[in-house]
Design a protein around this motif. Structure first.
Motif, PDB file in Angstrom:
ATOM      1  N   TYR A 181     -14.631   9.278  65.067  1.00 35.20           N
ATOM      2  CA  TYR A 181     -15.842   9.451  64.272  1.00 35.20           C
ATOM      3  C   TYR A 181     -16.165  10.923  64.014  1.00 35.20           C
ATOM      4  O   TYR A 181     -17.295  11.247  63.657  1.00 35.20           O
ATOM      5  CB  TYR A 181     -17.025   8.782  64.980  1.00 35.20           C
ATOM      6  CG  TYR A 181     -16.901   7.269  65.045  1.00 35.20           C
ATOM      7  CD1 TYR A 181     -17.315   6.479  63.972  1.00 35.20           C
ATOM      8  CD2 TYR A 181     -16.375   6.646  66.171  1.00 35.20           C
ATOM      9  CE1 TYR A 181     -17.212   5.095  64.025  1.00 35.20           C
ATOM     10  CE2 TYR A 181     -16.263   5.254  66.233  1.00 35.20           C
ATOM     11  CZ  TYR A 181     -16.686   4.488  65.157  1.00 35.20           C
ATOM     12  OH  TYR A 181     -16.576   3.124  65.202  1.00 35.20           O
ATOM     13  N   ARG A 182     -15.175  11.781  64.157  1.00 34.40           N
ATOM     14  CA  ARG A 182     -15.433  13.214  64.015  1.00 34.40           C
ATOM     15  C   ARG A 182     -16.018  13.556  62.650  1.00 34.40           C
ATOM     16  O   ARG A 182     -16.955  14.354  62.542  1.00 34.40           O
ATOM     17  CB  ARG A 182     -14.143  14.004  64.244  1.00 34.40           C
ATOM     18  CG  ARG A 182     -14.337  15.518  64.210  1.00 34.40           C
ATOM     19  CD  ARG A 182     -13.039  16.214  64.507  1.00 34.40           C
ATOM     20  NE  ARG A 182     -12.545  15.847  65.831  1.00 34.40           N
ATOM     21  CZ  ARG A 182     -11.297  16.072  66.248  1.00 34.40           C
ATOM     22  NH1 ARG A 182     -10.419  16.614  65.437  1.00 34.40           N
ATOM     23  NH2 ARG A 182     -10.939  15.725  67.458  1.00 34.40           N
ATOM     24  N   LYS A 183     -15.496  12.958  61.586  1.00 36.86           N
ATOM     25  CA  LYS A 183     -15.991  13.270  60.246  1.00 36.86           C
ATOM     26  C   LYS A 183     -17.444  12.846  60.086  1.00 36.86           C
ATOM     27  O   LYS A 183     -18.252  13.569  59.481  1.00 36.86           O
ATOM     28  CB  LYS A 183     -15.124  12.586  59.191  1.00 36.86           C
ATOM     29  CG  LYS A 183     -15.511  12.945  57.771  1.00 36.86           C
ATOM     30  CD  LYS A 183     -14.577  12.300  56.750  1.00 36.86           C
ATOM     31  CE  LYS A 183     -14.979  12.666  55.324  1.00 36.86           C
ATOM     32  NZ  LYS A 183     -14.093  12.018  54.319  1.00 36.86           N
ATOM     33  N   ASP A 184     -17.792  11.662  60.602  1.00 41.23           N
ATOM     34  CA  ASP A 184     -19.177  11.201  60.507  1.00 41.23           C
ATOM     35  C   ASP A 184     -20.117  12.154  61.235  1.00 41.23           C
ATOM     36  O   ASP A 184     -21.220  12.453  60.753  1.00 41.23           O
ATOM     37  CB  ASP A 184     -19.314   9.801  61.121  1.00 41.23           C
ATOM     38  CG  ASP A 184     -18.618   8.737  60.276  1.00 41.23           C
ATOM     39  OD1 ASP A 184     -18.341   9.009  59.087  1.00 41.23           O
ATOM     40  OD2 ASP A 184     -18.357   7.652  60.809  1.00 41.23           O
ATOM     41  N   GLU A 219     -19.613  15.381  61.854  1.00 35.76           N
ATOM     42  CA  GLU A 219     -19.689  16.641  61.106  1.00 35.76           C
ATOM     43  C   GLU A 219     -20.591  16.502  59.887  1.00 35.76           C
ATOM     44  O   GLU A 219     -21.373  17.406  59.579  1.00 35.76           O
ATOM     45  CB  GLU A 219     -18.283  17.077  60.686  1.00 35.76           C
ATOM     46  CG  GLU A 219     -17.407  17.519  61.854  1.00 35.76           C
ATOM     47  CD  GLU A 219     -15.980  17.827  61.436  1.00 35.76           C
ATOM     48  OE1 GLU A 219     -15.637  17.532  60.260  1.00 35.76           O
ATOM     49  OE2 GLU A 219     -15.215  18.349  62.258  1.00 35.76           O
ATOM     50  N   GLU A 220     -20.488  15.380  59.179  1.00 31.90           N
ATOM     51  CA  GLU A 220     -21.305  15.167  57.984  1.00 31.90           C
ATOM     52  C   GLU A 220     -22.781  15.055  58.342  1.00 31.90           C
ATOM     53  O   GLU A 220     -23.649  15.574  57.612  1.00 31.90           O
ATOM     54  CB  GLU A 220     -20.845  13.914  57.253  1.00 31.90           C
ATOM     55  CG  GLU A 220     -19.502  14.079  56.548  1.00 31.90           C
ATOM     56  CD  GLU A 220     -19.043  12.804  55.856  1.00 31.90           C
ATOM     57  OE1 GLU A 220     -19.700  11.755  56.064  1.00 31.90           O
ATOM     58  OE2 GLU A 220     -18.045  12.860  55.117  1.00 31.90           O
ATOM     59  N   THR A 279     -24.670  22.945  60.892  1.00 32.66           N
ATOM     60  CA  THR A 279     -23.242  23.179  61.115  1.00 32.66           C
ATOM     61  C   THR A 279     -22.962  24.454  61.903  1.00 32.66           C
ATOM     62  O   THR A 279     -22.111  24.442  62.814  1.00 32.66           O
ATOM     63  CB  THR A 279     -22.484  23.202  59.775  1.00 32.66           C
ATOM     64  OG1 THR A 279     -22.660  21.935  59.111  1.00 32.66           O
ATOM     65  CG2 THR A 279     -21.005  23.455  59.986  1.00 32.66           C
TER      66      THR A 279
END
Length: 255
Positions: A121-124, A126-127, A135
């Motif tokens: 779930y890294r992208k979720d 980060e988003e 960020t």
């Protein structure tokens, strides 16, 4: 058009009491998809009770609540609604967790404890962090952040599961006054740019009128519910009758 859509939340004839004290009386409220609703009212007006009933934290005894067209008693898709409570700002900031880890904990129901979701779930994650402008602080310890920054992180934690609606209970408590407008700008971005329906409980009438699309004035009864333009046309005398004491509008600059 808005009237053709199924409301995200629909409340009909809702009343609630604690023992003999009635705190909500015959509430009828509909929140359309894409709205930014501000709920205002004095202390003890029933705002927190209304949120708890919406979220299933209290059982509805009189009246009806529908979530996404489904009776609340049968609703199971709770990941479609994100919630940031007043208690978020009392989080134990001494806990050794980074911003990324705190946000990842919002996925615990989907993917177990946050230490196990870093890859899948890294992208979720980060988003969600990017959506609240945090960020640059992603690897910072939560305890090193200001109150306003921490509150943004808690919102990111609520957003990481990609809800359709976000409910915020007094989110600017503990936020430095000079940063409150930036905070509301961020909520405006979530609503207008990301299409997230927002429900905001606040005491700050002047600030919310800059951003919200609809306003509800609650003091046990729902005294007003309509578009922001209609709310801004109310006279101070009318507002004072809702609150039970004199109310003066504080106008905030539009940025």
């Amino acid at each position: 058009m808005e009237q053709r859509q199924t409301p995200i939340i629909k409340i009909e004839n809702l009343s609630y009491r604690y023992d003999r004290e009635r705190v909500l009386e015959d509430i009828n409220l509909s929140i359309p998809q894409g709205a930014f609703l501000g709920i205002v009212g004095p202390n003890g007006s029933g705002k927190s009770t209304l949120l708890k009933l919406m979220l299933g934290l209290l059982r509805v005894k009189q009246g009806d609540i529908e979530l996404f067209g489904t009776p609340q008693q049968k609703f199971r898709q709770w990941d479609r609604i994100g919630f940031v409570s007043q208690k978020a700002n009392s989080f134990n900031t001494g806990f050794p967790a980074t911003v990324q880890e705190v946000v990842a904990s919002g996925l615990s129901k989907k993917a177990g404890l946050f230490r196990r979701v870093s890859y899948t779930y890294r992208k979720d994650i980060e988003e969600a962090i990017e959506s609240v402008g945090m960020t640059p602080f992603a690897k910072r310890n939560i305890g090193e952040l200001s109150g306003g920054q921490q509150q943004r992180v808690f919102i990111a934690r609520a957003l990481v599961s990609k809800p359709d609606m976000l409910i915020l209970d007094e989110p600017t408590v503990g936020v430095d006054s000079k940063n409150v407008q930036h905070f509301y700008d961020m909520l405006d971005h979530l609503n207008k740019d990301l299409g997230i329906t927002l429900l905001l409980v606040t005491h700050d009438i002047g600030s919310i009128s800059n951003k919200v699309t609809h306003v509800a004035c609650l003091n046990k009864h729902l005294h007003f519910h309509g578009r922001t333009e209609e709310f801004e046309q109310l006279r101070e005398g009318e507002m004072s009758s809702f609150y039970g004491h004199d109310v003066h509008f504080l106008q905030h600059e539009h940025h």
